[in-house]
Scaffold this motif. Structure first.
Motif, mmCIF file in Angstrom:
data_model
loop_
_atom_site.group_PDB
_atom_site.id
_atom_site.type_symbol
_atom_site.label_atom_id
_atom_site.label_comp_id
_atom_site.label_asym_id
_atom_site.label_seq_id
_atom_site.Cartn_x
_atom_site.Cartn_y
_atom_site.Cartn_z
ATOM 1 N N ARG A 135 -11.082 -48.171 -13.676
ATOM 2 C CA ARG A 135 -9.698 -48.542 -13.028
ATOM 3 C C ARG A 135 -8.736 -47.165 -13.162
ATOM 4 N N ARG A 178 -4.711 -58.237 -17.274
ATOM 5 C CA ARG A 178 -4.890 -57.486 -15.967
ATOM 6 C C ARG A 178 -3.639 -57.679 -15.012
ATOM 7 N N ARG A 237 -1.505 -54.740 -13.523
ATOM 8 C CA ARG A 237 -1.198 -54.492 -12.122
ATOM 9 C C ARG A 237 0.363 -54.416 -11.867
#
Length: 201
Positions: free
Chosen positions: A127, A94, A98
């Protein structure tokens, strides 16, 4: 910038779809490749994996290396072990995701692609703005996996069993790309979709 989730079961043709996005100059974050880097010799995840799964990580040439076969056998046979492994890897992936999206926004691209095999299963669909699902008949899927994966039939079936069914993924998709017909068919659908992303910019 649109964030597009690309997903589908093992052997469904995600790599082919991702390559089409890349050729169209749209950036693609490959979650599997990120996991591979984290678990490569000297990878950032190896110290935590060594603590959680004794005997699966060894020292080679002054750095840590993963025994992938040993780890695969452990986690495919034990759902709790798989959850422990995911708890190590998912936060690292993750963070990389990002950073990828931040770079894509700075570059001013119309869309960025998150290639995530377990997008729905991991709760990642929230997301993304849209989801593209690649799909193929079960016989085609198993044939492809058998050609390229170092897994026996039981391991292949275990991987497929822990993934959401193809029918459910298709139901949740914004776009379904059938890769079981021909490469040309899949390319045509995706090129039309990419054109629509650029038009809506």
């Amino acid at each position: 910038m649109k964030v597009i989730g690309l997903t589908g079961g093992i052997g469904m043709g995600k790599s082919t779809a991702a390559a089409i996005f890349r050729r169209a100059q749209l950036p693609v974050f490959d979650a599997d490749a990120c996991v591979h880097r984290l678990q490569a010799p000297g990878g950032a995840a190896l110290p935590d994996i060594a603590r959680a799964f004794p005997g699966t990580v060894v020292a080679e040439g002054g750095r840590l290396a993963l025994d992938r076969s040993a780890l695969r056998r452990l986690v495919l046979a034990d759902p709790a072990a798989l959850r422990r492994l995911e708890a190590i890897l998912h936060p690292m992936v993750r963070r990389a995701e990002r950073a990828f999206l931040a770079r894509a926004r700075r570059a001013g691209v119309p869309a960025a692609i998150l290639d995530i095999p377990l997008l729905f299963e991991s709760g990642g669909a929230h997301r993304v703005d849209q989801v593209v699902v690649v799909s193929a008949p079960p016989g085609v899927q198993r044939h492809r996996v058998g050609l390229r994966q170092r897994m026996d039939r039981a391991q292949i079936e275990a991987v497929i069993a822990r993934q959401m069914s193809d029918a459910e993924k298709r139901r949740r998709a914004d776009l379904v790309v059938s890769t079981g017909l021909s490469r040309h068919h899949a390319q045509r659908i995706l090129r039309r979709y990419i054109h629509s992303l650029r038009e809506r910019r």
